[in-house]
Design an enzyme around this catalytic site. Structure first.
Site, PDB file in Angstrom:
ATOM      1  N   ASP A 115       0.862  -1.188   0.000  1.00 14.69           N
ATOM      2  CA  ASP A 115       0.000   0.000   0.000  1.00 14.69           C
ATOM      3  C   ASP A 115       0.894   1.232   0.000  1.00 14.69           C
ATOM      4  OD1 ASP A 115      -1.877   1.989   0.422  1.00 14.69           O
ATOM      5  OD2 ASP A 115      -3.020   0.833   1.894  1.00 14.69           O
ATOM      6  N   ASP A 133      -3.072   7.416  -3.276  1.00 19.28           N
ATOM      7  CA  ASP A 133      -3.089   6.268  -2.366  1.00 19.28           C
ATOM      8  C   ASP A 133      -3.472   5.057  -3.218  1.00 19.28           C
ATOM      9  OD1 ASP A 133      -3.362   4.631  -0.143  1.00 19.28           O
ATOM     10  OD2 ASP A 133      -4.977   5.786   0.794  1.00 19.28           O
ATOM     11  N   HIS A 152     -11.989   6.035   1.689  1.00 21.52           N
ATOM     12  CA  HIS A 152     -12.069   7.333   2.357  1.00 21.52           C
ATOM     13  C   HIS A 152     -11.825   8.472   1.380  1.00 21.52           C
ATOM     14  CE1 HIS A 152      -7.621   7.254   2.181  1.00 21.52           C
ATOM     15  NE2 HIS A 152      -7.792   5.955   2.336  1.00 21.52           N
ATOM     16  N   HIS A 187      -7.226  10.869   5.720  1.00 19.68           N
ATOM     17  CA  HIS A 187      -8.581  10.351   5.885  1.00 19.68           C
ATOM     18  C   HIS A 187      -9.571  11.490   6.038  1.00 19.68           C
ATOM     19  CE1 HIS A 187      -6.372   6.557   6.924  1.00 19.68           C
ATOM     20  NE2 HIS A 187      -7.238   6.148   6.033  1.00 19.68           N
ATOM     21  N   GLU A 217     -10.843   1.314  -1.532  1.00 19.24           N
ATOM     22  CA  GLU A 217      -9.949   0.210  -1.169  1.00 19.24           C
ATOM     23  C   GLU A 217     -10.688  -0.993  -0.610  1.00 19.24           C
ATOM     24  OE1 GLU A 217      -7.067   1.044   1.966  1.00 19.24           O
ATOM     25  OE2 GLU A 217      -7.974   3.001   2.280  1.00 19.24           O
ATOM     26  N   GLU A 239      -6.330  -0.907  -4.288  1.00 23.93           N
ATOM     27  CA  GLU A 239      -6.757   0.476  -4.030  1.00 23.93           C
ATOM     28  C   GLU A 239      -6.357   1.402  -5.172  1.00 23.93           C
ATOM     29  OE1 GLU A 239      -4.984   2.215  -0.506  1.00 23.93           O
ATOM     30  OE2 GLU A 239      -6.570   3.745  -0.368  1.00 23.93           O
TER      31      GLU A 239
HETATM   32 MN    MN Z   1      -3.687   2.899   0.950  1.00 28.79          MN
HETATM   33 MN    MN Z   2      -6.367   4.453   1.704  1.00 28.42          MN
END
Ligand code: MN
Ligand code: MN
Length: 293
Positions: free
Chosen positions: A85, A96, A156, A164, A189, A279
């Site tokens: 990630d 992200d 998010h 977030h 995600e 994600e």
């Molecule tokens: Mn992530």
């Molecule tokens: Mn994330």
């Protein structure tokens, strides 16, 4: 969204996607996680960006928030399921993105489940779309592959220097009445597992974030507060702190007890199931704009 913000979101996304694709060839049985983490974070920096958070390298039932500490000796083992990630930011504008590799062919269906759930979900990120509908699509897609979605991990919103933001995008059906708006930036995600579908905190913490500037006693704690202020509210790794490990851990404990730093404990699937994650970051448009494609 102004032009400059969009350009920086797109650049962060491009760099995150490049590093993600380059990292695929670095993943091998026997590879030390520490070496992999330094390679990935180094690649982000060499492309002129910064990690938006320490790279998360979570194995098997570990679901998220594992980044190797300085003395980590973990190596990728045969049959492991590895989640990578990656967070990148350019001037606070975040990308992200995550993927999963299973070194066990028998568990590949869990990876396929999240991959397909992500593809389905990002297509729905249009102005006027309901979060509840996206969540339902994620759950249904994962279940079609005979896996369970992880019910207490969510996608998010993203905002400048904020990892977030609103809204939360659950991976299971819910009665959210949240409606997506044009130009919102979202990290979608999905997580799936062959376990019961929930994660719990462990005692282990390697990722932190400054919560509030508070008076602290020890010299080391003050050093860490100063060091971490350059991250402007983004998460940082214990591993990044330029102090001896013992001093670092003592000082982080003090900071967290005082409420000066926020901890991200390593998360584990409750029943010990293998967990996969995919994600992307997407800008809500009539034609959804995946920055990390
Ligand atoms: Mn992530
Ligand atoms: Mn994330």
């Amino acid at each position: 969204m102004d032009k400059e913000a969009e350009e920086k979101y797109l650049l962060a996304g491009k760099i995150a996607a490049e590093v993600r694709e380059e990292s695929r060839s670095w993943l091998k049985v026997g590879k030390p996680l520490l070496e992999l983490a330094e390679q990935i974070e180094g690649a982000i920096r060499s492309k002129g960006a910064e990690p938006a958070f320490p790279v998360n390298l979570s194995l098997n039932e570990i679901s998220a928030h594992y980044t190797p500490p300085k003395n980590d000796e973990t190596k990728i083992a045969d049959k492991d399921m590895v989640k990578i990630d990656i967070g990148v930011h350019v001037d606070g504008y975040i990308a992200d993105t995550a993927y999963t590799v299973s070194f066990n062919e028998e568990k590949q269906h869990i990876v396929e489940a999240v991959k397909e759930a992500l593809d389905e979900a990002v297509k729905m990120c249009k102005p006027g779309a309901m979060v509840a509908d996206i969540s339902a699509r994620i759950e249904d897609t994962i279940k079609k592959h005979n896996c369970n979605p992880v019910r207490n991990l969510t996608g998010h919103g993203l905002d400048r220097y904020t990892e977030h933001a609103e809204p939360e995008i659950p991976n299971v059906k819910n009665n959210s009445s949240y409606v997506l708006k044009e130009d919102q930036v979202l990290a979608i995600e999905p997580f799936a597992t062959d376990g019961e579908g929930a994660v719990k905190d462990t005692e282990t913490v390697f990722i932190f974030m400054i919560h509030e500037r508070k008076p602290v006693r020890s010299v080391d704690a003050r050093k860490i507060m100063n060091f971490a202020s350059v991250f402007s509210g983004l998460p940082f790794a214990e591993r990044w702190i330029p102090l001896p490990l013992f001093n670092t851990r003592m000082a982080l404990r003090e900071l967290s007890q005082r409420g000066a730093v926020y901890e991200y404990p390593v998360l584990k699937e409750k029943s010990g199931g293998k967990v996969a994650q995919y994600e992307h970051t997407v800008i809500v448009r009539d034609e959804p704009l995946i920055t990390t494609k």
